[in-house]
Design an enzyme around this catalytic site. Sequence first.
Site, PDB file in Angstrom:
ATOM      1  N   GLU A  32       0.841  -1.199   0.000  1.00 45.03           N
ATOM      2  CA  GLU A  32       0.000   0.000   0.000  1.00 45.03           C
ATOM      3  C   GLU A  32       0.876   1.248   0.000  1.00 45.03           C
ATOM      4  O   GLU A  32       1.950   1.235   0.620  1.00 45.03           O
ATOM      5  CB  GLU A  32      -0.924   0.001   1.233  1.00 45.03           C
ATOM      6  CG  GLU A  32      -1.934  -1.127   1.230  1.00 45.03           C
ATOM      7  CD  GLU A  32      -2.880  -1.070   2.431  1.00 45.03           C
ATOM      8  OE1 GLU A  32      -2.799  -0.095   3.213  1.00 45.03           O
ATOM      9  OE2 GLU A  32      -3.700  -1.985   2.582  1.00 45.03           O
ATOM     10  N   HIS A  75      -8.252   1.029   1.917  1.00 43.44           N
ATOM     11  CA  HIS A  75      -8.001   0.957   3.361  1.00 43.44           C
ATOM     12  C   HIS A  75      -8.912   1.925   4.125  1.00 43.44           C
ATOM     13  O   HIS A  75      -8.454   2.813   4.849  1.00 43.44           O
ATOM     14  CB  HIS A  75      -6.536   1.256   3.681  1.00 43.44           C
ATOM     15  CG  HIS A  75      -6.063   0.582   4.942  1.00 43.44           C
ATOM     16  ND1 HIS A  75      -4.823   0.009   5.074  1.00 43.44           N
ATOM     17  CD2 HIS A  75      -6.681   0.380   6.132  1.00 43.44           C
ATOM     18  CE1 HIS A  75      -4.688  -0.506   6.282  1.00 43.44           C
ATOM     19  NE2 HIS A  75      -5.808  -0.285   6.955  1.00 43.44           N
TER      20      HIS A  75
END
Length: 531
Positions: free
Chosen positions: A263, A281
Amino acid sequence: MAPKVLISDKLSNAAVQIFKDRGIDVDFRPELGKDKDALLAVIDQYDGLAIRSATKATDKIIAAATNLKVIGRAGIGTDNIDKEAASKKGVIVMNTPFGNMITTAEHAIAMMFAVARQIPEASASTHAGKWEKSKFMGVELTGKTLGVIGAGNIGSIVIDRAQGLKMKVVAYDPFLSEERADKIGVEKVELEELLTRADFITLHVPLTDSTRNILSAENIAKTKKGVRIINCARGGLVDEVALAEALKSGHVAGAAFDVFSEEPATENPLFNLPNVVCTPHLGAATTEAQENVALQVAEQMADYLLTGAVSNALNTPSVTAEEAKVMGPWVKLSTHLGNFIGQMTDEPIKAINILYDGEVQDMNLAALTSAVVAGIMKKGNPDVNVVSAPVIAKERGVKISTTTQDQSGAFEGYIKVTVVTEAKERSVAGTVFSDGKPRFIQIKGINVDAEVGENMLYTTNEDVPGIIGTLGSVLGDNGVNIANFTLGRSEARGEAIALLYVDDALSQATLDALAATGRFKQVKPLTFDIA
């Protein structure tokens, strides 16, 4: 002079006001979170640093923070903080472990609905002016079996919500006791059974060595055909490449992911596959959760800076300044004892019993108990701390009891920890010597005198000649240097144990070589944080 706090990420105005109302000088400069050089230039002015995820509290930042006393993270994850550097500098690291549980659980439920009814794809199609009603045939949740991997704080909320949706729920969690499972009304199963029974699988565990790729290619192949998989916990729990292949083959009917192995995720094997729902997220991204964690971290930091009270600290127990001077070595011992038993115990723990003997019985036993429990729970949850550990243990049905007694042996004080599982009891005891160093003095009722090292080896065997030679030979052949060697036995020719402090982490090849000798009943590597 009033303490001074820097807020270098976006926190609510209410959190800023809490600092001001408590008489703390506060600078709200969220632009510094993404400018490490600018942060480095001013950090020495502050006693406290309040952050979210954008700010990286690196060792360089902490080294420059000559006045810093506390870092407060509004949220649970602290990967953006160098905790080792903070500990060495005497900087307390706090987080807010319970502020976003409901929000994350709700997101998992929302993702389950989205993938069951193909809502994102249907929405995009309708926005495009198509009316493809027959294309988006979904499935009901009612009556389906939900497999929950991880029945801790968030997992338990998901279980409750799923039961409200009339789903059948099974759970896999090595730390979930039968009593706790009965209380929350979930069927406790092994992972393999969950894989074969579940229509939906949702993950709610931290990323550790034991949970990494828990849904591997092999385990994905064991799932029921048509399963749908939801991950709102941590990237790395699922083999994304293997899942993508299973989605393409039709074995897995859909997936919904909020977290990814890398990420920010700009590329991923799951992207652009049909019936895969992806969000960036967002598990904790609600107004309520963001407000809750912001207010909590402001209150915690203000309490510490003004009164010395410590809450939700990741690198120090909740003790007063006066107690810390005396209790420091005993807190470290408590953590080591918990770590030892935690690493030795794979089955669910029903009870933790702690005996405080001699001078230690007059100390802050709540803090010592929390340190023991945190040490035990750390194996399954690396984010656990001395405040959250007892709460997590209670939620999982683990009974914690303490006993005190006057000095009863050769030591002025010692601590003995016993854990009870369905199959057995396991115990370890330790003390603090006059040099302030913790020592293990008893394991399984067998007396020892062992220094605590970062990397250790524990073995059990029958008390027969040649064991020392075998250990020395195998370790030597594998380039392992022994720093300290402790032996103990129950009786002549009875059960014997060895606890070795070695210079480096033990490789699997070394452990396999020891096991291959056939001389040991148990060969277990252990690691301890001795910083």
